[in-house]
Write a protein that holds these residues in place. Sequence first.
Motif, PDB file in Angstrom:
ATOM      1  N   ALA A 217       0.837  -1.197   0.000  1.00  0.00           N
ATOM      2  CA  ALA A 217       0.000   0.000   0.000  1.00  0.00           C
ATOM      3  C   ALA A 217       0.871   1.246   0.000  1.00  0.00           C
ATOM      4  N   SER A 218       0.375   2.292  -0.600  1.00  0.00           N
ATOM      5  CA  SER A 218       1.124   3.547  -0.635  1.00  0.00           C
ATOM      6  C   SER A 218       1.132   4.154   0.754  1.00  0.00           C
ATOM      7  N   PRO A 219       2.164   4.994   1.075  1.00  0.00           N
ATOM      8  CA  PRO A 219       2.191   5.654   2.379  1.00  0.00           C
ATOM      9  C   PRO A 219       0.916   6.425   2.662  1.00  0.00           C
ATOM     10  N   ASP A 220       0.341   7.085   1.618  1.00  0.00           N
ATOM     11  CA  ASP A 220      -0.883   7.854   1.833  1.00  0.00           C
ATOM     12  C   ASP A 220      -2.009   6.953   2.307  1.00  0.00           C
ATOM     13  N   ARG A 221      -2.141   5.796   1.641  1.00  0.00           N
ATOM     14  CA  ARG A 221      -3.221   4.880   2.000  1.00  0.00           C
ATOM     15  C   ARG A 221      -2.997   4.293   3.381  1.00  0.00           C
ATOM     16  N   GLN A 222      -1.744   3.887   3.660  1.00  0.00           N
ATOM     17  CA  GLN A 222      -1.441   3.360   4.984  1.00  0.00           C
ATOM     18  C   GLN A 222      -1.695   4.411   6.052  1.00  0.00           C
ATOM     19  N   ARG A 248       3.794   2.184  13.974  1.00  0.00           N
ATOM     20  CA  ARG A 248       3.687   1.619  12.618  1.00  0.00           C
ATOM     21  C   ARG A 248       4.121   2.638  11.579  1.00  0.00           C
ATOM     22  N   ALA A 249       3.735   3.890  11.774  1.00  0.00           N
ATOM     23  CA  ALA A 249       4.100   4.929  10.805  1.00  0.00           C
ATOM     24  C   ALA A 249       5.611   5.114  10.747  1.00  0.00           C
ATOM     25  N   PHE A 254       7.258   6.950   7.426  1.00  0.00           N
ATOM     26  CA  PHE A 254       6.558   8.211   7.192  1.00  0.00           C
ATOM     27  C   PHE A 254       5.956   8.757   8.491  1.00  0.00           C
ATOM     28  N   GLY A 255       6.639   8.471   9.604  1.00  0.00           N
ATOM     29  CA  GLY A 255       6.145   8.927  10.905  1.00  0.00           C
ATOM     30  C   GLY A 255       6.089  10.437  11.019  1.00  0.00           C
ATOM     31  N   ASP A 256       7.184  11.112  10.646  1.00  0.00           N
ATOM     32  CA  ASP A 256       7.204  12.575  10.749  1.00  0.00           C
ATOM     33  C   ASP A 256       6.131  13.206   9.867  1.00  0.00           C
ATOM     34  N   ALA A 257       5.947  12.662   8.667  1.00  0.00           N
ATOM     35  CA  ALA A 257       4.966  13.231   7.730  1.00  0.00           C
ATOM     36  C   ALA A 257       3.539  13.056   8.241  1.00  0.00           C
ATOM     37  N   ASP A 260       1.205  15.416  12.251  1.00  0.00           N
ATOM     38  CA  ASP A 260       0.119  16.397  12.427  1.00  0.00           C
ATOM     39  C   ASP A 260      -1.249  15.743  12.281  1.00  0.00           C
ATOM     40  N   ALA A 261      -1.378  14.826  11.307  1.00  0.00           N
ATOM     41  CA  ALA A 261      -2.661  14.145  11.109  1.00  0.00           C
ATOM     42  C   ALA A 261      -3.000  13.266  12.303  1.00  0.00           C
ATOM     43  N   LEU A 262      -1.981  12.609  12.874  1.00  0.00           N
ATOM     44  CA  LEU A 262      -2.233  11.782  14.054  1.00  0.00           C
ATOM     45  C   LEU A 262      -2.609  12.635  15.265  1.00  0.00           C
ATOM     46  N   VAL A 263      -1.972  13.802  15.394  1.00  0.00           N
ATOM     47  CA  VAL A 263      -2.317  14.714  16.489  1.00  0.00           C
ATOM     48  C   VAL A 263      -3.764  15.179  16.360  1.00  0.00           C
ATOM     49  N   ASP A 264      -4.161  15.568  15.154  1.00  0.00           N
ATOM     50  CA  ASP A 264      -5.547  16.003  14.940  1.00  0.00           C
ATOM     51  C   ASP A 264      -6.528  14.880  15.289  1.00  0.00           C
ATOM     52  N   ALA A 265      -6.189  13.667  14.873  1.00  0.00           N
ATOM     53  CA  ALA A 265      -7.069  12.544  15.177  1.00  0.00           C
ATOM     54  C   ALA A 265      -7.156  12.311  16.679  1.00  0.00           C
TER      55      ALA A 265
END
Length: 293
Positions: A217-222, A248-249, A254-257, A260-265
């Motif tokens: 899977a692509s990083p975006d999808r994962q 996992r990220a 792609f953990g750093d990338a 922000d999305a994980l923080v928002d979630a």
Amino acid sequence: MATIDRQTATLALAHALSAAERGLPVFPLSATKLPALRSPHHDETPPVHCRGACGLPGHGVHDATTDPAAIRALFAAAPRATGYGIACGRAPHRLIGIDLDVDTTHGNDSVAALQQLALQHLFTLPPTVTVLTPSGGRHLWLTGPRDVVVPNSASRLAPGIDVRGTGGYLVGPGSVTTHGRYRLAPGTAHLDPAPCPRALLRLLTPPPRPHRPAVKASPDRQGQGLVQFVRAAHEGQRNTRLFWAACRAYEHGFGDALTDALVDAALSTGLTEQEARAAISSAARLSAPRDSV
């Protein structure tokens, strides 16, 4: 009773040291045949799958060693140990244990089943170390070649025949359990573990599964999946889910990338930004590559 316990523990250590002198890696067992030392990670969340890399004792078969000083230290940390385990699949013997159980309830005769396999596949069981179990069963000790990994299995060969291979262990002779003592069969104490017959070895090692190209899977999808995993967290599992997703990220690069999305979630589940970023930072540290020792 305390005196008996001390004597039993002392004898268990003596038997373990004797086995180690023969090149067999050992570690202490309790009377239940389970590792006698509690895992140092037993109360950590999420569960830590450590195989001794932390340097602390309490990793079961991964503690097994032939070093006398280390063995004494393990038993000193487990004063109520009544036996010892022998790690299978480890050099120099690369031990394979054939565990022949006794099942009178269902009428299974594992010894006869093994003899039938020998006739059917044209191999002969060589004289080898044999350990008698308190239940009336027996363990046959065999050795494997360097380039073959024998998996553990239960009743795959035949009902009542279990196999102890890489990652498994056998209860050593002289060990005392709640059901009795393990002892060497008469006439086998002087033997070395015999090489496993080739035909039997083929039965113990199932053929490799056909290779199928992995669909990656692509990083975006994962990343989207990990973010949704965090958003679905209920109270009591928010930190755990966030930490797991961040690990996992970072493992996939792609953990750093995704931070922000994980923080928002995490904020949407009720965590504060400080709590969320602290959990993600912990995941980043845990997932960072370490130098081998």
